[in-house]
Design an enzyme around this catalytic site. Structure first.
Site, mmCIF file in Angstrom:
data_model
loop_
_atom_site.group_PDB
_atom_site.id
_atom_site.type_symbol
_atom_site.label_atom_id
_atom_site.label_comp_id
_atom_site.label_asym_id
_atom_site.label_seq_id
_atom_site.Cartn_x
_atom_site.Cartn_y
_atom_site.Cartn_z
ATOM 1 N N GLU A 8 69.257 13.400 19.570
ATOM 2 C CA GLU A 8 68.082 13.186 19.915
ATOM 3 C C GLU A 8 67.119 13.963 19.917
ATOM 4 O OE1 GLU A 8 67.398 12.335 24.610
ATOM 5 O OE2 GLU A 8 65.430 12.980 24.657
ATOM 6 N N HIS A 10 63.469 14.086 17.341
ATOM 7 C CA HIS A 10 62.223 12.920 16.798
ATOM 8 C C HIS A 10 61.918 13.755 15.295
ATOM 9 C CE1 HIS A 10 63.755 11.624 20.984
ATOM 10 N NE2 HIS A 10 62.961 12.262 21.210
ATOM 11 N N HIS A 164 66.219 6.079 25.431
ATOM 12 C CA HIS A 164 64.837 7.126 25.800
ATOM 13 C C HIS A 164 64.434 7.082 26.675
ATOM 14 C CE1 HIS A 164 62.302 10.210 24.077
ATOM 15 N NE2 HIS A 164 63.503 10.725 23.959
ATOM 16 N N ASP A 287 66.430 17.781 22.008
ATOM 17 C CA ASP A 287 64.955 17.662 21.871
ATOM 18 C C ASP A 287 64.234 17.552 21.290
ATOM 19 O OD1 ASP A 287 63.814 15.025 23.346
ATOM 20 O OD2 ASP A 287 63.716 15.338 25.153
HETATM 21 C C1 GRE Z 1 60.826 12.887 24.522
HETATM 22 O O1 GRE Z 1 60.657 11.956 23.938
HETATM 23 O O2 GRE Z 1 61.858 13.066 24.253
HETATM 24 C C2 GRE Z 1 59.384 13.868 25.277
HETATM 25 C C3 GRE Z 1 58.566 13.069 24.842
HETATM 26 C C4 GRE Z 1 57.032 14.110 24.807
HETATM 27 C C5 GRE Z 1 57.211 15.205 26.254
HETATM 28 C C6 GRE Z 1 58.490 15.169 26.599
HETATM 29 C C7 GRE Z 1 59.401 15.023 25.630
HETATM 30 O O3 GRE Z 1 58.532 11.419 24.107
HETATM 31 O O4 GRE Z 1 60.861 15.188 25.679
HETATM 32 ZN ZN ZN Z 2 63.448 12.766 23.920
#
Ligand code: GRE
Ligand code: ZN
Length: 326
Positions: A8, A10, A164, A287
């Site tokens: 996870e 991004h 997600h 994350d």
């Molecule tokens: C995530 O995609 O994991 C996320 C967000 C916005 C704030 C915190 C977060 O998209 O963990």
């Molecule tokens: Zn995330």
């Protein structure tokens, strides 16, 4: 431990970057946006520093799921997936990809999933919760009947599907009124995503497609702690089963779901998840860039689990699940 794999993790393209604004304090937007846009510089350095060999990258949230026009959602998904494929091609030893999908149109989503798996070499899909379809108020969850063919192809391709979080739309968020701090990762993300997962379980989806693999982040969005009660409340009442699925929901949770440690670096919660779903179905994740790689890695490397479990959760479960050639 060295050789950790995260799933996870991004990134953003220019067109989706603003979707990540507004969750954290405005004062950190400069930092967060630069972390999201970067792939090969700071991200790789931090991975090296903290024993992460690989990230399976995914687009930020809600991105495609919030583009109401299905054709526009499809175009943006293709653009993001093509960009991701180019980045992966530069460092396939360190990065792999998850497909972003235009779930607004199940047929287009199915086509794009096929393209991403078969032509781009992606490892599965990561979808940011429900999609808004044609109208921002029209919220669609993926237990709906129009997704039957999508799920069949997903199972056929053996493509893990990462569900997600995203926030509920404002008109569905009355429970949080006056308490905006509950939105996002604090609480609303987990509640929204856990309910979506329960909808999939109860719909009978996994009776029809027993090999489907759904991944949840944040150590299961609270479900390891709650799933027993979902099935066993008021156990003295011999009531009729109230949903189409054939089994207890906990059985689907144990057989069709995988969990990651993203954003939930808490040993007590990890052990609860291990007791409910087992260490073969839990995978390390950070994350990034919303959480720090060092926070995830330093916690995980020293958390009180066996060396065998640390190796599985940190690395080998991901190699098996995604058939990684490392
Ligand atoms: C995530 O995609 O994991 C996320 C967000 C916005 C704030 C915190 C977060 O998209 O963990
Ligand atoms: Zn995330």
């Amino acid at each position: 431990m060295i050789g950790k794999i995260g799933l996870e993790e991004h990134f953003a393209i220019e067109e989706t970057l603003q979707d990540s604004a507004g969750f954290l304090a405005p004062s950190v937007w400069g930092e967060l946006s630069s972390r999201l846009i970067d792939i090969h510089e700071r991200r790789l350095r931090e991975m090296d520093q903290h024993g992460m060999q690989m990230m399976i990258l995914s687009l930020n949230a809600p991105a495609i799921q919030a583009i109401c026009d299905p054709l526009a959602a499809n175009e943006m998904a293709i653009r993001a997936n093509d960009f991701l494929a180019e980045q992966v091609a530069k460092r396939p030893d360190r990065f792999q990809g998850f497909a972003a999908l235009p779930m607004q149109d199940p047929a287009l989503a199915t086509l794009e999933l096929k393209r991403c798996m078969q032509d781009l070499g992606f490892k599965g899909a990561l979808v940011n919760g429900f999609s808004q379809v044609n109208d921002p108020e029209n919220v669609v969850y993926y237990d709906a009947p129009q997704y039957a063919e999508f799920w069949r192809v997903c199972e056929d391709l053996d493509a893990p599907f990462y569900l997600h979080p995203r926030n509920p739309i404002p008109s569905w968020s009355q429970i949080y009124s006056g308490h905006p701090w509950l939105m996002g990762p604090t609480w609303a993300f987990g509640q929204e995503t856990a309910v979506h997962a329960l909808r999939l379980m109860a719909s009978g989806l996994f009776d029809h497609h027993p090999k489907l693999k759904i991944i949840l982040g944040h150590l299961g969005e609270g479900l390891p702690y709650s799933i027993w009660r979902v099935d066993n409340r008021n156990g003295w009442v011999q009531d009729e089963k109230a949903y189409p699925a054939k089994k207890k929901l906990g059985e689907y949770f144990q057989n069709n779901f995988y969990l990651t440690t993203s954003g939930n670096f808490r040993t007590q919660s990890l052990i609860d998840a291990m007791l409910e779903i087992g260490s073969d179905r839990i995978l390390f994740s950070t994350d990034w860039p919303f959480e720090n790689i060092d926070h995830a890695a330093i916690w995980f490397d020293s958390t009180s689990i066996s060396a065998a479990d640390r190796l599985k959760i940190g690395r080998t479960n991901a190699i098996d699940l995604f058939k990684l050639q490392l």
